[in-house]
Design an enzyme around this catalytic site. Structure first.
Site, PDB file in Angstrom:
ATOM      1  N   ASP A  53      61.349  96.872  52.241  1.00  0.00           N
ATOM      2  CA  ASP A  53      62.368  96.584  51.241  1.00  0.00           C
ATOM      3  C   ASP A  53      62.131  97.370  49.959  1.00  0.00           C
ATOM      4  O   ASP A  53      61.075  97.968  49.755  1.00  0.00           O
ATOM      5  CB  ASP A  53      62.372  95.084  50.914  1.00  0.00           C
ATOM      6  CG  ASP A  53      62.829  94.230  52.077  1.00  0.00           C
ATOM      7  OD1 ASP A  53      63.567  94.747  52.941  1.00  0.00           O
ATOM      8  OD2 ASP A  53      62.450  93.044  52.125  1.00  0.00           O
ATOM      9  N   TYR A 111      49.953  93.881  56.966  1.00  0.00           N
ATOM     10  CA  TYR A 111      50.379  93.936  55.568  1.00  0.00           C
ATOM     11  C   TYR A 111      49.274  93.387  54.682  1.00  0.00           C
ATOM     12  O   TYR A 111      48.512  92.495  55.080  1.00  0.00           O
ATOM     13  CB  TYR A 111      51.638  93.102  55.342  1.00  0.00           C
ATOM     14  CG  TYR A 111      52.928  93.768  55.770  1.00  0.00           C
ATOM     15  CD1 TYR A 111      53.682  94.507  54.866  1.00  0.00           C
ATOM     16  CD2 TYR A 111      53.394  93.639  57.080  1.00  0.00           C
ATOM     17  CE1 TYR A 111      54.870  95.104  55.255  1.00  0.00           C
ATOM     18  CE2 TYR A 111      54.578  94.239  57.478  1.00  0.00           C
ATOM     19  CZ  TYR A 111      55.318  94.973  56.548  1.00  0.00           C
ATOM     20  OH  TYR A 111      56.481  95.568  56.939  1.00  0.00           O
TER      21      TYR A 111
END
Length: 261
Positions: A53, A111
């Site tokens: 994003d 992540y």
């Protein structure tokens, strides 16, 4: 047509995410510009392992490039890095089998989310400064609720309507050094905003605003609460995309150590 695997790092703070958009600067868009300038062709295909994003960073995003060229990959990589903005860097480029697919062959993705306990000059773009004291022990105590194969519909949405919201989380651990807190997450794949909502929910536990029972309830029935706790994109880094034969690293990558003042 030859296929090449690219491993890319980028500072996402300047971009509207990975995926190409005609009206906005994106990482993929900048790579496409570099490909056209270096190869002097308009016919090629570029696929990423996944989307990030706006504002989210990457330490090891992977893409594959189909292009009809005899240029050695190390030469192409060097030339593309020369024309790419400083916020995007190709770490590696290698010829691979035409059957390799950056997205569909990926087995796991990891992540790292970086939280700072104090105000820092790096807070706006590269981590999340949580002003209130965090009980990291309480956060760590609920991490087991997130691991395994779970329905994450309370935490995110699939890319396409009707797709499964089941996600397998293999590893979730919290690390502390000085005033830095890193949340390291490894999973099969992730839904839209899932990691940021997981982090935001863990922070609510650390603030004493959510209980272990609350976490359990988010998996037993749909809730809109995790969406309200979505962590900002600044602290999120796509760390690594794993393919067959790669061992998963249980330790997170440290970028910035926010030392104690």
């Amino acid at each position: 047509m030859p296929r090449f695997k690219l491993t890319i790092e980028y500072d996402g703070s300047r971009y509207r995410g990975w995926q190409f958009q005609r009206e906005a600067a994106t990482v993929m868009g900048k790579l496409m510009d570099a490909i056209k300038e270096v190869y002097k062709v308009s016919s090629y295909e570029l696929y990423g392992a996944g989307r990030t994003d706006a504002g989210v960073h990457a330490l090891g995003q992977v893409a594959h490039l189909d292009i009809d060229s005899a240029m050695p990959p190390y030469v192409a990589m060097e030339r593309m890095n020369e024309v790419l903005p400083a916020s995007i860097n190709i770490l590696d480029m290698a010829k691979v089998s035409p059957r390799f697919h950056a997205r569909y062959d990926a087995k796991h993705r990891s992540y790292v989310y970086h939280i700072s306990r104090r105000r820092t000059a790096f807070g706006k773009d590269y981590c999340w400064w949580v002003k209130e004291p965090l009980n990291v022990e309480a956060m760590a105590a609920v991490t087991h609720h997130f691991t395994g194969m779970k329905d994450y519909k309370s935490f995110g949405a699939p890319e396409k309507e009707g797709e499964s919201t089941l996600v397998k989380i293999d590893h979730l651990k919290i690390f502390e050094v000085d005033d830095s807190i890193l949340i390291h997450i490894v999973g099969s794949h992730f839904l839209w905003k899932q990691v940021r909502r997981m982090v935001g929910t863990l922070v609510q536990v650390g603030l004493g605003k959510l209980s272990e029972a609350d976490i359990d309830s988010f998996f037993s029935e749909y809730s809109t609460l995790p969406a309200k706790f979505t962590a900002p994109p600044s602290g999120l880094y796509l760390e690594h995309v794993y393919y067959a034969g790669e061992s998963i690293n249980q330790e997170p990558t440290w970028l910035i150590n926010i030392g104690k003042y």
